[in-house]
Design an enzyme around this catalytic site. Structure first.
Site, mmCIF file in Angstrom:
data_model
loop_
_atom_site.group_PDB
_atom_site.id
_atom_site.type_symbol
_atom_site.label_atom_id
_atom_site.label_comp_id
_atom_site.label_asym_id
_atom_site.label_seq_id
_atom_site.Cartn_x
_atom_site.Cartn_y
_atom_site.Cartn_z
ATOM 1 N N TYR A 1 0.718 -1.361 -0.299
ATOM 2 C CA TYR A 1 0.460 -0.061 -0.445
ATOM 3 C C TYR A 1 1.026 1.397 0.352
ATOM 4 C CZ TYR A 1 -3.640 -2.734 1.090
ATOM 5 O OH TYR A 1 -4.546 -3.676 0.670
ATOM 6 N N ASP B 1 -1.549 -11.493 8.153
ATOM 7 C CA ASP B 1 -0.628 -12.519 7.815
ATOM 8 C C ASP B 1 1.335 -12.488 7.737
ATOM 9 O OD1 ASP B 1 -2.510 -13.957 5.543
ATOM 10 O OD2 ASP B 1 -3.049 -11.013 5.130
ATOM 11 N N HIS C 1 4.690 -6.114 -4.951
ATOM 12 C CA HIS C 1 3.904 -6.328 -4.504
ATOM 13 C C HIS C 1 2.607 -4.865 -4.880
ATOM 14 C CE1 HIS C 1 3.904 -6.377 -0.898
ATOM 15 N NE2 HIS C 1 2.529 -6.798 -0.640
ATOM 16 N N TYR D 1 -11.771 -0.831 -0.197
ATOM 17 C CA TYR D 1 -11.522 -0.454 1.379
ATOM 18 C C TYR D 1 -9.767 0.159 1.318
ATOM 19 C CZ TYR D 1 -8.056 -3.496 3.679
ATOM 20 O OH TYR D 1 -6.975 -4.545 4.241
ATOM 21 N N ARG D 2 -9.165 0.273 1.340
ATOM 22 C CA ARG D 2 -7.717 0.296 1.153
ATOM 23 C C ARG D 2 -6.970 0.866 -0.250
ATOM 24 N NH1 ARG D 2 -3.912 -2.983 5.831
ATOM 25 N NH2 ARG D 2 -2.406 -1.128 5.454
#
Length: 560
Positions: free
Chosen positions: A108, A170, A422, A503-504
């Site tokens: 993110y 995770d 990623h 959502y993000r």
């Protein structure tokens, strides 16, 4: 670091001169000490690092140029008073600050600031205490630098693990506070981390200290009369038991936001359930996703599914166990036939459902019979407990995760491609087989058009699913990075056209996603802008975070 030294950062914030920067930084050094200030003045400092040694200068998973989102300096306050002093200085210079907790924020944007030249405020370096663990109330109070691994170790070191479990995402290296305020998820019954918070302490943009909910109620002993600073005063006894308090509920203003800097948070912990069993259900066909989701919905609503379970695509599990080259010599997206072959090789399904049972054995037995009976309606499903699988199986990893034990094994799927990096694309879906299949079809199609394999998972909440698409790319391949930018922007538009929202997201896509939340002439964004300009008139805290810009920044100029 000399007080008279002139610093020349690689980038400056907008409208600030080099002399402004130096005056600001010298004042900061006087507050926190030179050991807590790093000016980014050399390209040698822009190193991608690793998850275990995260960089705070930029996004290590850069989908833009490596230095596109770049800090001018990193400053680590030692305590709340330092934060307040830094905020005061930032107001004097209109200097943008980008607060982080640990700075991993993987997928993110990492620790990178939305506005290049911002000072990254490293809240976690020094402010890293577990302030309280309350067994009777089953909660803890932590500072920004406490990771899930830290909290787990604290429980073990104090012989509390047999009484209380935490919930972990995770990967165990993230900030407990940071993940909660970003509304991250874990996989026990306490998996909604924002839902499980109660009471926050926040430094506002004017430097004032605020406690939310019942935390606004002072301790009746009036500790300020004993000379304690507000940040050191004990909380109300019920601050971390009832989150709402009295009057407007304002905690959400400090979640995924730029309205304040969170310095402490109360988090609910899970009482030891006195029994636990993880399991895996493999679904042999790609199309089984539809029936499985429709089976899951009543089980989750009725709480037969107690935790936050996941439906993982075969390639997510495969990528944990090996890179793409270990399965195929092809660089193109893998075919259905190849996916079937991989599933057979790993003794997995095209989709794999991971869940857990909690409570004494009689309760677990009844729940397992209910779940197993429901899933048996799908032809070819298989059921596994950890002991039925190899030592390196994903179920063995999830077995730890779903009982709140931090792990790092999920890092491996980032190596699916060489020079792996990623992004997450994270739309919300109904717990509906039809919606799941539609969202899967849209995202898979676009991934393949970008030349990438679809890798993803559905994380099942009470009434919705977080569909987490793991976009793995080679960060040294400039053409592939441009394709990933196209992919993200196209998926955002595709999902909005179908009534799905994220959502993000990553820094680079916050503006576009906020623009999709445009009901009634974007009243949601306009309200947030009014609040932002009221509580932070100089626009110093995280300008552009979640697509909310202060008035000093032109949308036309800054929007991505």
């Amino acid at each position: 670091m000399s007080k008279t030294q002139e610093f020349r950062p690689l980038t400056l914030p907008p409208k600030l001169s080099l002399s402004d920067f130096n005056e600001f930084i010298q004042d900061i050094i006087r507050i926190v000490g030179s050991e807590n200030v790093e000016v980014i003045s050399s390209k040698d400092q822009i190193v991608d690092g690793s998850y275990m040694k995260p960089t705070h200068t930029h996004d290590p998973h850069h989908v833009m140029d490596q230095d596109y989102f770049l800090a001018s300096a990193i400053v680590a306050p030692r305590n709340v008073a330092d934060v307040q002093s830094i905020v005061g200085l930032a107001n004097k210079f209109s200097f943008p600050l980008w607060p982080i907790s640990i700075g991993r924020n993987s997928g993110y944007g990492g620790a990178a600031p939305r506005v290049s030249g911002s000072v990254v405020l490293d809240m976690g370096k020094n402010m890293n205490r577990v302030l309280e663990v309350n067994v009777e109330g089953a909660y803890c109070v932590v500072e920004p630098g406490v990771t899930y691994h830290d909290l787990h170790n604290y429980l073990e070191a104090n012989n509390l693990r047999d009484k209380l479990w935490l919930d972990v995402p995770d990967l165990g290296g993230g900030s407990v506070l940071g993940n909660a305020v970003e509304r991250g998820v874990g996989y026990t019954p306490y998996g909604d981390h924002w839902m499980m918070h109660s009471g926050m302490e926040v430094v506002l943009a004017n430097g004032e200290l605020l406690r939310t909910g019942m935390g606004a109620l002072p301790d009746p002993k009036r500790p300020e009369t004993m000379g304690l600073k507000p940040e050191d005063q004990p909380w109300s006894k019920i601050a971390h038991l009832f989150p709402y308090g009295f009057g407007p509920y304002i905690d959400g203003l400090f979640s995924q936001s730029n309205m304040g800097i969170v310095t402490k948070i109360g988090i609910w912990l899970m009482p030891n359930p006195r029994g636990y069993q993880s399991y895996l259900i493999t679904l042999p066909k790609d199309g089984d996703l539809k029936q499985a989701v429709d089976i899951i919905r009543p089980l989750r609503l009725g709480m037969a599914l107690q935790n936050v379970p996941t439906i993982r695509h075969i390639l997510l599990d495969a990528a944990v166990l090996g890179d793409k080259r270990s399965y195929s010599s092809r660089t193109e997206p893998l075919s259905d036939e190849e996916l079937d072959k991989i599933a057979k090789q790993l003794n997995l399904g095209r989709w794999n459902f991971y869940g857990a049972l909690y409570g004494p054995e009689p309760i677990r037995r009844v729940l397992w019979e209910t779940i197993k009976d429901a899933f048996s309606a799908i032809p070819g499903v298989k059921f596994y407990f950890p002991e039925d699988t190899p030592e390196n199986s994903v179920l063995r990893v999830r077995d730890k995760t779903m009982q709140g034990i931090p792990t790092y094994d999920e890092l491996k799927w980032i190596d699916w491609l060489p020079n792996g990096a990623h992004l997450f694309f994270s739309p919300i879906a109904k717990v509906s087989g039809e919606d799941a299949m539609m969202q899967y079809a849209v995202t898979k199609k676009r991934c393949q058009e970008a030349g990438l394999d679809f890798i993803g998972t559905f994380t099942v909440g009470m009434r919705e699913m977080h569909h987490i698409v793991c976009i793995v790319f080679n960060k040294k391949d400039l053409i592939q990075k441009r394709k990933v930018q196209w992919l993200m922007r196209t998926l955002i538009d595709d999902c909005a056209a179908n009534g799905w929202g994220e959502y993000r997201t990553h820094l680079a896509f916050m503006d576009q996603i906020m623009e999709t939340y445009n009901w009634n002439n974007s009243s949601f964004l306009r309200f947030n802008e009014v609040l932002k300009n009221a509580v932070d008139p100089n626009g110093i805290i995280a300008p552009g975070k979640s697509g909310v810009w202060p008035s000093q920044y032109s949308h036309v100029t800054w929007k991505l």
